[in-house]
Write an enzyme that holds these catalytic residues in place. Structure first.
Site, PDB file in Angstrom:
ATOM      1  N   ARG A  41      25.477  10.708   2.737  1.00  0.00           N
ATOM      2  CA  ARG A  41      24.248  10.078   3.213  1.00  0.00           C
ATOM      3  C   ARG A  41      23.855   8.947   2.257  1.00  0.00           C
ATOM      4  NH1 ARG A  41      25.415  11.774   7.373  1.00  0.00           N
ATOM      5  NH2 ARG A  41      24.489  13.511   8.550  1.00  0.00           N
ATOM      6  N   ARG A  68       7.897 -11.988   6.652  1.00  0.00           N
ATOM      7  CA  ARG A  68       8.768 -10.909   6.208  1.00  0.00           C
ATOM      8  C   ARG A  68      10.203 -11.266   6.568  1.00  0.00           C
ATOM      9  NH1 ARG A  68       6.171  -8.275   2.301  1.00  0.00           N
ATOM     10  NH2 ARG A  68       4.190  -7.370   2.993  1.00  0.00           N
ATOM     11  N   ALA A  80      -1.421  -4.266   1.090  1.00  0.00           N
ATOM     12  CA  ALA A  80      -0.522  -3.192   0.651  1.00  0.00           C
ATOM     13  C   ALA A  80       0.280  -3.664  -0.546  1.00  0.00           C
ATOM     14  CB  ALA A  80       0.414  -2.778   1.790  1.00  0.00           C
ATOM     15  N   LEU A  82       3.387  -2.155  -3.822  1.00  0.00           N
ATOM     16  CA  LEU A  82       4.226  -1.122  -4.421  1.00  0.00           C
ATOM     17  C   LEU A  82       3.480  -0.358  -5.506  1.00  0.00           C
ATOM     18  CD1 LEU A  82       7.538  -3.115  -4.934  1.00  0.00           C
ATOM     19  CD2 LEU A  82       7.031  -1.510  -3.099  1.00  0.00           C
ATOM     20  N   GLU A  97      -4.648  -3.938  -5.098  1.00  0.00           N
ATOM     21  CA  GLU A  97      -4.074  -4.715  -4.005  1.00  0.00           C
ATOM     22  C   GLU A  97      -5.158  -5.361  -3.145  1.00  0.00           C
ATOM     23  OE1 GLU A  97      -1.012  -5.562  -3.606  1.00  0.00           O
ATOM     24  OE2 GLU A  97      -0.287  -4.322  -5.257  1.00  0.00           O
ATOM     25  N   GLU A 101      -5.020  -9.390  -2.902  1.00  0.00           N
ATOM     26  CA  GLU A 101      -4.629  -9.997  -1.633  1.00  0.00           C
ATOM     27  C   GLU A 101      -5.819 -10.505  -0.827  1.00  0.00           C
ATOM     28  OE1 GLU A 101      -1.993  -7.449   0.546  1.00  0.00           O
ATOM     29  OE2 GLU A 101      -0.364  -7.760  -0.877  1.00  0.00           O
ATOM     30  N   GLU A 148       3.421 -14.752  -0.541  1.00  0.00           N
ATOM     31  CA  GLU A 148       1.967 -14.574  -0.543  1.00  0.00           C
ATOM     32  C   GLU A 148       1.221 -15.911  -0.597  1.00  0.00           C
ATOM     33  OE1 GLU A 148       0.992 -11.893  -3.672  1.00  0.00           O
ATOM     34  OE2 GLU A 148       1.730 -10.137  -2.588  1.00  0.00           O
TER      35      GLU A 148
END
Length: 208
Positions: A41, A68, A80, A82, A97, A101, A148
């Site tokens: 896997r 994206r 959003a 990480l 965030e 943003e 961004e």
């Protein structure tokens, strides 16, 4: 019957990491199946993410539009980011965030929902927060770069986003899950019945 996801880990006979990127990597595990066979896997190893559904007093959701590259689309999304630091408190990351943003702060925070984005091929876990009682942040805006730098920001009525989701016009995972979860919460026990912002998150344990 109670329907609840449960942790479980099947035996791994061998593992290797054929690719390591800046933020994520690819791992290959040889996993023992219930019948005894061993199957390989491949999956992406991800640090985890947080997302923020910010709802203002007029019932509008703060969204941003960002390019994206993997899907060759500009997507409408909710803020959003990480979890860059192992063990980082997800609430603190979400607050960061929202500031970076959208240049906004929120006084009231709840956990809206927790999801695995693509559990068949990636171990990414996302905690989506509901943020209310919004206000602009004083001072200079956070300096943005790369994708961004081209972001657009808007506040959209919740029912308009629901219509866009159901029409197939909006595709971002966190936006779709967040918007529909918010409607379900409003029609159910109410927003104050949602889990507190510091609720445990077994998928990504953190320091309080």
């Amino acid at each position: 019957m109670t329907f609840k996801d449960t942790p479980e880990e099947w035996e791994v006979r061998a593992t290797e990491t054929p690719f390591k990127g800046n933020k994520t990597s690819v791992r290959t595990d040889d996993v023992v199946m219930p019948g005894g066979s061993v199957v390989r896997r491949d999956y992406q190893v991800h640090p985890g993410s947080v997302a923020v559904l910010a709802l203002d007093e007029e019932g509008r959701v703060l969204v941003l539009r960002q390019y994206r590259h993997p899907v060759r689309h500009k997507l409408w999304e909710i803020p959003a980011g990480l979890l860059d630091v192992p063990g980082e408190n997800p609430l603190h990351a979400a607050q960061r965030e929202l500031y970076e943003e959208a240049h906004v702060r929120a006084e009231t925070w709840r956990v809206l929902t927790d999801v695995y984005t693509t559990p068949g091929g990636c171990d990414e876990a996302v905690r989506i927060f509901l943020a209310r009682d919004l206000s602009p942040v004083e001072g200079e805006r956070f300096e943005v770069e790369d994708e961004e730098a081209d972001m657009e920001l808007a506040r959209v009525p919740l029912d308009e986003l629901v219509s866009g989701v159901l029409a197939g016009d909006l595709h971002n995972n966190c936006l779709v899950v967040g918007v529909l979860s918010l409607v379900a919460a409003q029609q159910g026990a109410g927003l104050d019945a949602l889990r507190p912002a510091e609720a445990a998150w077994p998928a990504r344990p953190f320091e309080a």
